[in-house]
Scaffold this motif. Structure first.
Motif, short mmCIF file in Angstrom:
data_model
loop_
_atom_site.label_atom_id
_atom_site.label_comp_id
_atom_site.label_asym_id
_atom_site.label_seq_id
_atom_site.Cartn_x
_atom_site.Cartn_y
_atom_site.Cartn_z
N ARG A 92 38.96 -25.66 8.93
CA ARG A 92 39.97 -24.61 8.73
C ARG A 92 39.40 -23.45 7.91
NH1 ARG A 92 45.64 -26.51 6.77
NH2 ARG A 92 44.41 -27.41 5.08
N LYS A 93 38.57 -23.78 6.92
CA LYS A 93 37.94 -22.74 6.10
C LYS A 93 36.98 -21.89 6.94
CE LYS A 93 37.04 -20.87 2.03
NZ LYS A 93 38.07 -20.23 1.19
N MET A 94 36.25 -22.55 7.84
CA MET A 94 35.25 -21.85 8.66
C MET A 94 35.87 -21.21 9.90
SD MET A 94 32.30 -22.17 7.10
CE MET A 94 33.30 -21.84 5.63
N GLY A 95 37.15 -21.46 10.15
CA GLY A 95 37.82 -20.89 11.31
C GLY A 95 37.45 -21.55 12.61
N THR A 96 37.01 -22.79 12.57
CA THR A 96 36.58 -23.49 13.78
C THR A 96 37.53 -24.63 14.17
OG1 THR A 96 35.17 -24.97 12.45
CG2 THR A 96 34.14 -22.97 13.35
N PHE A 97 38.61 -24.78 13.43
CA PHE A 97 39.54 -25.88 13.74
C PHE A 97 40.46 -25.49 14.89
CE2 PHE A 97 43.60 -28.22 13.01
CZ PHE A 97 43.11 -29.52 13.17
N GLY A 98 40.43 -26.30 15.94
CA GLY A 98 41.27 -26.04 17.09
C GLY A 98 42.19 -27.20 17.40
N GLY A 99 42.49 -28.01 16.37
CA GLY A 99 43.38 -29.14 16.56
C GLY A 99 42.67 -30.48 16.58
N TYR A 100 41.32 -30.45 16.59
CA TYR A 100 40.55 -31.70 16.61
C TYR A 100 39.51 -31.63 15.51
CZ TYR A 100 38.21 -35.78 18.65
OH TYR A 100 37.67 -37.04 18.86
N ASP A 101 39.71 -32.45 14.46
CA ASP A 101 38.87 -32.33 13.27
C ASP A 101 37.58 -33.14 13.38
OD1 ASP A 101 41.04 -34.31 13.15
OD2 ASP A 101 40.16 -34.94 11.25
N LYS A 102 36.71 -32.72 14.29
CA LYS A 102 35.38 -33.30 14.41
C LYS A 102 34.35 -32.21 14.13
CE LYS A 102 32.52 -36.33 17.22
NZ LYS A 102 32.51 -37.24 18.38
N TYR A 103 33.44 -32.51 13.21
CA TYR A 103 32.45 -31.53 12.75
C TYR A 103 31.50 -31.22 13.91
CZ TYR A 103 29.65 -29.41 8.93
OH TYR A 103 28.99 -28.54 8.10
N ASN A 104 31.79 -30.15 14.62
CA ASN A 104 31.05 -29.82 15.84
C ASN A 104 29.94 -28.79 15.57
OD1 ASN A 104 32.53 -27.48 15.44
ND2 ASN A 104 34.00 -27.92 17.08
N GLN A 105 29.28 -28.39 16.62
CA GLN A 105 28.16 -27.45 16.49
C GLN A 105 28.63 -26.11 15.95
OE1 GLN A 105 24.95 -28.37 17.02
NE2 GLN A 105 24.25 -26.36 16.28
N ALA A 106 29.81 -25.67 16.37
CA ALA A 106 30.33 -24.38 15.89
C ALA A 106 30.55 -24.42 14.38
CB ALA A 106 31.64 -24.05 16.61
N THR A 107 31.03 -25.55 13.89
CA THR A 107 31.24 -25.70 12.44
C THR A 107 29.90 -25.73 11.72
OG1 THR A 107 33.24 -26.96 12.91
CG2 THR A 107 32.36 -27.11 10.68
N TYR A 108 28.95 -26.44 12.28
CA TYR A 108 27.60 -26.52 11.72
C TYR A 108 26.99 -25.11 11.58
CZ TYR A 108 22.57 -27.67 11.65
OH TYR A 108 21.23 -27.76 11.33
N ASN A 109 27.12 -24.32 12.62
CA ASN A 109 26.57 -22.95 12.59
C ASN A 109 27.31 -22.08 11.57
OD1 ASN A 109 24.75 -23.61 14.60
ND2 ASN A 109 26.08 -22.88 16.26
N ALA A 110 28.62 -22.23 11.51
CA ALA A 110 29.42 -21.44 10.56
C ALA A 110 29.08 -21.80 9.12
CB ALA A 110 30.91 -21.67 10.83
N VAL A 111 28.84 -23.07 8.87
CA VAL A 111 28.48 -23.53 7.52
C VAL A 111 27.11 -22.96 7.14
CG1 VAL A 111 27.85 -25.54 6.13
CG2 VAL A 111 29.93 -25.58 7.51
N LYS A 112 26.18 -22.95 8.07
CA LYS A 112 24.85 -22.38 7.78
C LYS A 112 24.96 -20.90 7.41
CE LYS A 112 21.22 -23.60 10.21
NZ LYS A 112 20.30 -23.90 11.35
N ASN A 113 25.77 -20.18 8.14
CA ASN A 113 25.97 -18.76 7.82
C ASN A 113 26.62 -18.59 6.45
OD1 ASN A 113 24.86 -17.87 10.24
ND2 ASN A 113 26.84 -17.92 11.33
N PHE A 114 27.58 -19.45 6.15
CA PHE A 114 28.25 -19.41 4.84
C PHE A 114 27.24 -19.68 3.73
CE2 PHE A 114 30.32 -21.59 1.31
CZ PHE A 114 31.40 -20.76 1.03
#
Length: 350
Positions: free
Chosen positions: A144-166
């Motif tokens: 939710r913080k990274m803006g990648t939550f779409g209803g399924y809370d599994k740490y996906n590639q999009a979240t991984y990339n967003a965290v790296k940028n953060f």
């Protein structure tokens, strides 16, 4: 003549007194072997017994069946009467060993999960780093913080990339994983970092309470999550949502059952998405026929087509279950249009 009669009478009195002493000694010996004369702590009834409101057993309170448990506060022994046991509720019951037996408390047979009476501890690393493939409450917060939550809370590639940028933007070590340092930089609390992992439902039943109390403790804990969202891999505080087996895990904890190797912490780890399958496969639950289902049993469902276990719920009786199924935790009929293929019933408490 009078002197002789007086002597005979005295001898008779002495004989009667000696006989009475012998009788009382016999009764005392019998009481010590047939009755509890020291506090047994916890007792279980061997057959139907009557509870009384008074130690003289004049005013009946209720009748209980065999296998009823009670905590004893003291043994009451009145002169010339059999001992009675005073319970922690202020009621009295016979101390006869023919009717009640000393016990360590309510317990399942040894081949099944044993009921715990010390608070169950978290199993796994409290304060674990969140990585790709992880699920659960921490992942839900991060996505939710990274803006990648779409209803399924599994740490996906999009979240991984967003965290790296953060991490790059905040001059942190760029790993794509969320450790405590990155978590705090995201604005979350240090307390939450460990509290989410470490939550284990408090025990809801005592050793001197029977099967029904343990079942109700499990169900009461499940009801605390009612209305919360369905979240995969989640099994934490009632502040949050859970998935189906995450709800069951916390219910089991409240009833005193620790279903290792399944645990609330590991439930968020990759490969633990289907702990309903692991619970179903456990030989430490007794599997019973669907027709024999009782309140407090676990109901397992299989996926149509594959026939693999994909869901578990807690049976409430009257063909109702409490479950976590998208979109939320709710009470539903045991069979409905979403999941009606029951694989079987597992009994938790015996």
């Amino acid at each position: 003549m009078k002197k002789h009669k007086f002597k005979v009478a005295r001898l008779m009195m002495v004989a009667a007194l000696l006989a009475m002493i012998g009788l009382n000694a016999g009764l005392s010996a019998q009481a010590s072997s047939s009755y509890y004369t020291v506090n047994p702590g916890i007792i279980k009834t061997k057959k139907r017994v009557v509870y009384y409101k008074d130690a003289d057993k004049r005013v009946k309170d209720k009748t209980v069946a065999a296998n009823h448990y009670a905590k004893i506060t003291k043994v009451v022994t009145a002169t010339g009467k059999a001992p009675v046991l005073k319970t922690n509720t202020g009621r009295y019951v016979t101390a006869s060993k023919a009717f009640v037996t000393k016990t360590a408390g309510y317990q399942n047979p040894k081949r099944y999960y044993q009921v715990q009476y010390h608070q169950i501890k978290p199993h796994g690393q409290v304060g674990y780093t969140v990585k790709r493939g992880f699920e659960g409450i921490k992942t839900w917060y991060i996505m939710r913080k990274m803006g990648t939550f779409g209803g399924y809370d599994k740490y996906n590639q999009a979240t991984y990339n967003a965290v790296k940028n953060f991490q790059r933007r905040h001059h942190l070590k760029v790993t794509g994983n969320v450790n405590e340092q990155t978590w705090l930089k995201m604005g979350f609390s240090k307390t939450a970092w460990t509290a989410i992992d470490s939550y284990v439902a408090p025990l809801g039943a005592q050793a001197w309470e029977g099967r029904s109390a343990h079942i109700e403790a499990m169900i009461h804990q499940a009801y605390r999550y009612l209305g919360n969202p369905y979240l995969v891999g989640s099994s934490s505080s009632p502040k949050y949502g859970t998935d189906c087996s995450g709800l069951v895990i916390q219910g089991l904890y409240a009833g005193g059952i620790n279903p290792l190797p399944v645990s609330a912490i590991h439930h968020a780890y990759p490969g633990n998405e289907w702990n309903s399958r692991n619970l179903w496969a456990s030989k430490k639950f007794k599997h019973v026929a669907y027709s024999q289902r009782q309140r407090g049993d676990l109901v397992f469902y299989y996926q149509p087509g594959t026939h693999t276990i994909w869901h578990v719920a807690i049976y409430l009786g009257r063909n109702r279950v409490i479950e976590s199924w998208p979109p939320r935790i709710m009470v539903q009929p045991i069979k409905n249009g979403q999941r009606s293929n029951v694989a079987g019933i597992a009994r938790v408490f015996h």
